[in-house]
Design a protein around this motif. Structure first.
Motif, PDB file in Angstrom:
ATOM      1  N   ILE A   4       0.854  -1.192   0.000  1.00 54.44           N
ATOM      2  CA  ILE A   4       0.000   0.000   0.000  1.00 54.44           C
ATOM      3  C   ILE A   4       0.883   1.232   0.000  1.00 54.44           C
ATOM      4  N   GLU A   5       0.572   2.167  -0.870  1.00 53.39           N
ATOM      5  CA  GLU A   5       1.308   3.438  -0.929  1.00 53.39           C
ATOM      6  C   GLU A   5       0.314   4.597  -0.919  1.00 53.39           C
ATOM      7  N   ASP A   6       0.414   5.444   0.083  1.00 52.82           N
ATOM      8  CA  ASP A   6      -0.377   6.670   0.102  1.00 52.82           C
ATOM      9  C   ASP A   6       0.362   7.743  -0.688  1.00 52.82           C
ATOM     10  N   ASN A   7      -0.353   8.777  -1.100  1.00 52.41           N
ATOM     11  CA  ASN A   7       0.214   9.877  -1.895  1.00 52.41           C
ATOM     12  C   ASN A   7       0.875   9.351  -3.170  1.00 52.41           C
ATOM     13  N   PHE A   8       0.120   8.531  -3.912  1.00 49.69           N
ATOM     14  CA  PHE A   8       0.604   7.931  -5.150  1.00 49.69           C
ATOM     15  C   PHE A   8       1.084   9.007  -6.124  1.00 49.69           C
ATOM     16  N   PHE A   9       0.263  10.005  -6.362  1.00 52.41           N
ATOM     17  CA  PHE A   9       0.643  11.159  -7.184  1.00 52.41           C
ATOM     18  C   PHE A   9       1.020  12.317  -6.268  1.00 52.41           C
ATOM     19  N   ASP A  10       1.838  13.255  -6.776  1.00 56.08           N
ATOM     20  CA  ASP A  10       2.048  14.470  -5.994  1.00 56.08           C
ATOM     21  C   ASP A  10       0.725  15.240  -5.971  1.00 56.08           C
ATOM     22  N   GLU A  11       0.607  16.166  -5.049  1.00 57.50           N
ATOM     23  CA  GLU A  11      -0.660  16.842  -4.799  1.00 57.50           C
ATOM     24  C   GLU A  11      -1.226  17.555  -6.035  1.00 57.50           C
ATOM     25  N   LYS A  12      -0.380  18.250  -6.765  1.00 57.09           N
ATOM     26  CA  LYS A  12      -0.834  18.978  -7.950  1.00 57.09           C
ATOM     27  C   LYS A  12      -1.361  18.017  -9.019  1.00 57.09           C
ATOM     28  N   MET A  13      -0.621  16.943  -9.291  1.00 54.66           N
ATOM     29  CA  MET A  13      -1.053  15.977 -10.295  1.00 54.66           C
ATOM     30  C   MET A  13      -2.329  15.272  -9.861  1.00 54.66           C
TER      31      MET A  13
END
Length: 176
Positions: A4-13
């Motif tokens: 499991i990975e949170d924050n898969f994309f950076d916030e802007k993307m």
């Protein structure tokens, strides 16, 4: 292996992806078994990756970076799903790939709209599955797991609870 990975994309993307998915895509009914269009086989509505290769490329590149993979071949199905979470539907995806990458895009953060995994790897409709692991829904969370792992969307008693997720099926890959 379930990772499991949170924050898969950076916030802007992620903000851009979420807005695009929830306002621009056209979804069509999807079924587990294309030959039988019944309520039991209905998994939700899907926007097929084949309709937007650029969007797929964004997800694949991020998956390769996040999970340290070189994806050599994708499965022929997959896309962005919009699901009404009114039932469990334990299944595997061995016919479409070796790995699944599920990206949670939009929906309420809750235990009752995540993804559940069952004990064992073989699935038969005649056997009762035993719940093993539960991953709660959180926007911008990604989960990678073997396609032969029995899994299901979590069923909720909340009426009309819906979520948007991306499903990427990987047929061939190497770890980097």
């Amino acid at each position: 292996m379930i990772r499991i990975e949170d924050n898969f994309f950076d916030e802007k993307m992620f903000t851009h992806i979420k807005q695009h998915v929830t306002t621009k895509l056209i979804f069509e009914p999807g079924y587990f078994d294309d030959t039988e269009r019944t309520k039991e086989n209905f998994f939700g509505s899907r926007f097929d990756w084949g309709k937007d290769k650029k969007l797929l490329d964004i997800f694949v590149k991020q998956a390769e970076k996040t999970f340290r993979l070189n994806i050599k071949q994708l499965g022929v199905v997959g896309g962005i799903d919009l699901r009404n979470l009114d039932h469990f539907k334990p299944h595997t995806d061995v016919e479409v790939g070796k790995l699944n990458i599920l990206v949670m895009i939009a929906g309420p953060t809750a235990v009752t709209n995540g993804t559940v995994f069952y004990y064992g790897r073989e699935h038969s409709r005649e056997h009762k599955c035993d719940l093993d692991i539960h991953v709660g829904f959180r926007e911008n969370r990604a989960v990678i797991f073997p396609s032969d792992k029995i899994h299901s969307q979590h069923a909720s008693v909340v009426p009309n609870l819906r979520r948007y997720t991306a499903s990427i099926f990987v047929k061939d890959y190497e770890l980097v």
